[in-house]
Design a protein around this motif. Structure first.
Motif, PDB file in Angstrom:
ATOM      1  N   TYR A 142       0.806  -1.220   0.000  1.00  0.00           N
ATOM      2  CA  TYR A 142       0.000   0.000   0.000  1.00  0.00           C
ATOM      3  C   TYR A 142       0.839   1.271   0.000  1.00  0.00           C
ATOM      4  O   TYR A 142       0.572   2.197  -0.764  1.00  0.00           O
ATOM      5  CB  TYR A 142      -0.928  -0.045   1.217  1.00  0.00           C
ATOM      6  CG  TYR A 142      -1.654   1.232   1.499  1.00  0.00           C
ATOM      7  CD1 TYR A 142      -2.849   1.527   0.871  1.00  0.00           C
ATOM      8  CD2 TYR A 142      -1.144   2.160   2.421  1.00  0.00           C
ATOM      9  CE1 TYR A 142      -3.524   2.699   1.135  1.00  0.00           C
ATOM     10  CE2 TYR A 142      -1.809   3.329   2.688  1.00  0.00           C
ATOM     11  CZ  TYR A 142      -2.999   3.599   2.043  1.00  0.00           C
ATOM     12  OH  TYR A 142      -3.651   4.765   2.298  1.00  0.00           O
ATOM     13  N   ASP A 189      -8.382   9.302   4.628  1.00  0.00           N
ATOM     14  CA  ASP A 189      -7.747   8.126   5.204  1.00  0.00           C
ATOM     15  C   ASP A 189      -8.825   7.382   5.994  1.00  0.00           C
ATOM     16  O   ASP A 189      -9.128   7.723   7.141  1.00  0.00           O
ATOM     17  CB  ASP A 189      -6.589   8.557   6.111  1.00  0.00           C
ATOM     18  CG  ASP A 189      -5.856   7.395   6.744  1.00  0.00           C
ATOM     19  OD1 ASP A 189      -6.416   6.275   6.833  1.00  0.00           O
ATOM     20  OD2 ASP A 189      -4.706   7.614   7.176  1.00  0.00           O
ATOM     21  N   ARG A 226      -8.869   4.331   7.146  1.00  0.00           N
ATOM     22  CA  ARG A 226      -8.373   3.569   8.296  1.00  0.00           C
ATOM     23  C   ARG A 226      -8.338   4.457   9.538  1.00  0.00           C
ATOM     24  O   ARG A 226      -8.838   4.088  10.601  1.00  0.00           O
ATOM     25  CB  ARG A 226      -6.998   3.000   8.003  1.00  0.00           C
ATOM     26  CG  ARG A 226      -6.455   2.202   9.155  1.00  0.00           C
ATOM     27  CD  ARG A 226      -5.114   1.593   8.834  1.00  0.00           C
ATOM     28  NE  ARG A 226      -4.713   0.760   9.956  1.00  0.00           N
ATOM     29  CZ  ARG A 226      -3.641   0.053   9.997  1.00  0.00           C
ATOM     30  NH1 ARG A 226      -2.811   0.048   8.967  1.00  0.00           N
ATOM     31  NH2 ARG A 226      -3.348  -0.671  11.052  1.00  0.00           N
ATOM     32  N   GLN A 258     -10.857   4.253  12.877  1.00  0.00           N
ATOM     33  CA  GLN A 258     -10.243   4.094  14.192  1.00  0.00           C
ATOM     34  C   GLN A 258     -10.653   5.229  15.127  1.00  0.00           C
ATOM     35  O   GLN A 258     -11.073   4.997  16.256  1.00  0.00           O
ATOM     36  CB  GLN A 258      -8.709   4.045  14.071  1.00  0.00           C
ATOM     37  CG  GLN A 258      -7.971   3.990  15.391  1.00  0.00           C
ATOM     38  CD  GLN A 258      -8.346   2.794  16.234  1.00  0.00           C
ATOM     39  OE1 GLN A 258      -8.447   1.693  15.728  1.00  0.00           O
ATOM     40  NE2 GLN A 258      -8.561   3.004  17.521  1.00  0.00           N
ATOM     41  N   GLU A 288     -10.849  -1.269  13.393  1.00  0.00           N
ATOM     42  CA  GLU A 288      -9.648  -1.430  12.571  1.00  0.00           C
ATOM     43  C   GLU A 288     -10.035  -1.957  11.195  1.00  0.00           C
ATOM     44  O   GLU A 288     -10.797  -2.922  11.093  1.00  0.00           O
ATOM     45  CB  GLU A 288      -8.672  -2.414  13.228  1.00  0.00           C
ATOM     46  CG  GLU A 288      -7.996  -1.886  14.462  1.00  0.00           C
ATOM     47  CD  GLU A 288      -6.994  -0.778  14.179  1.00  0.00           C
ATOM     48  OE1 GLU A 288      -6.366  -0.770  13.106  1.00  0.00           O
ATOM     49  OE2 GLU A 288      -6.856   0.100  15.054  1.00  0.00           O
ATOM     50  N   ILE A 289      -9.524  -1.310  10.153  1.00  0.00           N
ATOM     51  CA  ILE A 289      -9.633  -1.829   8.796  1.00  0.00           C
ATOM     52  C   ILE A 289      -8.246  -1.720   8.159  1.00  0.00           C
ATOM     53  O   ILE A 289      -7.337  -1.107   8.730  1.00  0.00           O
ATOM     54  CB  ILE A 289     -10.692  -1.084   7.934  1.00  0.00           C
ATOM     55  CG1 ILE A 289     -10.290   0.384   7.690  1.00  0.00           C
ATOM     56  CG2 ILE A 289     -12.076  -1.176   8.579  1.00  0.00           C
ATOM     57  CD1 ILE A 289     -11.154   1.101   6.645  1.00  0.00           C
ATOM     58  N   GLU A 290      -8.115  -2.313   6.986  1.00  0.00           N
ATOM     59  CA  GLU A 290      -6.844  -2.243   6.258  1.00  0.00           C
ATOM     60  C   GLU A 290      -6.557  -0.799   5.850  1.00  0.00           C
ATOM     61  O   GLU A 290      -7.449   0.044   5.890  1.00  0.00           O
ATOM     62  CB  GLU A 290      -6.892  -3.154   5.015  1.00  0.00           C
ATOM     63  CG  GLU A 290      -7.758  -2.646   3.875  1.00  0.00           C
ATOM     64  CD  GLU A 290      -9.238  -2.991   3.970  1.00  0.00           C
ATOM     65  OE1 GLU A 290      -9.936  -2.873   2.941  1.00  0.00           O
ATOM     66  OE2 GLU A 290      -9.733  -3.378   5.051  1.00  0.00           O
ATOM     67  N   ASP A 291      -5.310  -0.531   5.461  1.00  0.00           N
ATOM     68  CA  ASP A 291      -4.994   0.783   4.890  1.00  0.00           C
ATOM     69  C   ASP A 291      -5.938   1.003   3.720  1.00  0.00           C
ATOM     70  O   ASP A 291      -6.061   0.134   2.831  1.00  0.00           O
ATOM     71  CB  ASP A 291      -3.542   0.825   4.404  1.00  0.00           C
ATOM     72  CG  ASP A 291      -2.551   0.883   5.554  1.00  0.00           C
ATOM     73  OD1 ASP A 291      -2.818   1.617   6.523  1.00  0.00           O
ATOM     74  OD2 ASP A 291      -1.522   0.197   5.477  1.00  0.00           O
ATOM     75  N   TYR A 292      -6.618   2.141   3.709  1.00  0.00           N
ATOM     76  CA  TYR A 292      -7.695   2.379   2.744  1.00  0.00           C
ATOM     77  C   TYR A 292      -7.830   3.885   2.574  1.00  0.00           C
ATOM     78  O   TYR A 292      -8.193   4.593   3.504  1.00  0.00           O
ATOM     79  CB  TYR A 292      -8.985   1.780   3.310  1.00  0.00           C
ATOM     80  CG  TYR A 292     -10.172   1.724   2.382  1.00  0.00           C
ATOM     81  CD1 TYR A 292     -10.799   2.874   1.916  1.00  0.00           C
ATOM     82  CD2 TYR A 292     -10.714   0.505   2.024  1.00  0.00           C
ATOM     83  CE1 TYR A 292     -11.907   2.809   1.100  1.00  0.00           C
ATOM     84  CE2 TYR A 292     -11.836   0.431   1.212  1.00  0.00           C
ATOM     85  CZ  TYR A 292     -12.428   1.580   0.746  1.00  0.00           C
ATOM     86  OH  TYR A 292     -13.544   1.515  -0.054  1.00  0.00           O
ATOM     87  N   THR A 293      -7.513   4.383   1.381  1.00  0.00           N
ATOM     88  CA  THR A 293      -7.581   5.820   1.113  1.00  0.00           C
ATOM     89  C   THR A 293      -8.496   6.090  -0.068  1.00  0.00           C
ATOM     90  O   THR A 293      -8.435   5.393  -1.089  1.00  0.00           O
ATOM     91  CB  THR A 293      -6.175   6.383   0.812  1.00  0.00           C
ATOM     92  OG1 THR A 293      -5.359   6.199   1.964  1.00  0.00           O
ATOM     93  CG2 THR A 293      -6.227   7.862   0.469  1.00  0.00           C
ATOM     94  N   ARG A 330      -6.376   0.560  -1.629  1.00  0.00           N
ATOM     95  CA  ARG A 330      -6.488  -0.172  -0.362  1.00  0.00           C
ATOM     96  C   ARG A 330      -5.546  -1.362  -0.333  1.00  0.00           C
ATOM     97  O   ARG A 330      -5.244  -1.958  -1.373  1.00  0.00           O
ATOM     98  CB  ARG A 330      -7.917  -0.608  -0.100  1.00  0.00           C
ATOM     99  CG  ARG A 330      -8.523  -1.507  -1.145  1.00  0.00           C
ATOM    100  CD  ARG A 330      -9.993  -1.819  -0.827  1.00  0.00           C
ATOM    101  NE  ARG A 330     -10.639  -2.512  -1.913  1.00  0.00           N
ATOM    102  CZ  ARG A 330     -10.608  -3.839  -2.096  1.00  0.00           C
ATOM    103  NH1 ARG A 330      -9.951  -4.601  -1.250  1.00  0.00           N
ATOM    104  NH2 ARG A 330     -11.228  -4.394  -3.122  1.00  0.00           N
TER     105      ARG A 330
END
Length: 129
Positions: A13, A36, A38, A42, A48-53, A84
């Protein structure tokens, strides 16, 4: 109706995100918004989720043409592009600009949507090529 296009990158990512920004830039799009997801999930929900923009990509000339046809199309702008994390790699997804035509049922927007789609597809293709 399929409303998006996507490509999977064999890049983590943190390497995929700047490549996507550059691919959009090469096609005349600037990133005018960046969310952002994620951090937002939070902070707001403690989840919590994955890196996701979500990148809000805008080609000013195309946006101007679309708004010239229908001022309410600002509701469908900018063109959203998601980057993501997905396992060891990343997924890049873009909203199909044809939604600008289909949702408001405005055939006179087809040329603008076609041009935006061509450019966004070229950006996606450049990432996997």
């Amino acid at each position: 109706m399929k409303y998006f296009d996507s490509v999977r990158l064999d890049l983590p990512y943190d390497q995929a995100l700047p490549r996507v920004r550059e691919a959009l830039k090469e096609q005349g799009f600037g990133v005018i918004t960046e969310i952002d997801m994620r951090a937002t999930m939070q902070q707001k929900l403690g989840e919590e989720i994955e890196d996701y923009t979500i990148l809000g990509a805008c080609n000013p000339g195309l946006a101007f043409q679309a708004l010239g046809v229908d001022r309410s199309l600002g509701l469908l702008l900018p063109c959203n592009v998601v980057v993501r994390a997905d396992g060891e790699g990343s997924v890049v997804e873009m909203l199909d600009p044809q939604t600008m035509v289909d949702i408001p049922e405005r055939e006179d927007l087809r040329p603008v949507a076609n041009e935006a789609g061509t450019r966004l597809s070229a950006a996606l293709a450049s990432l996997s090529g």
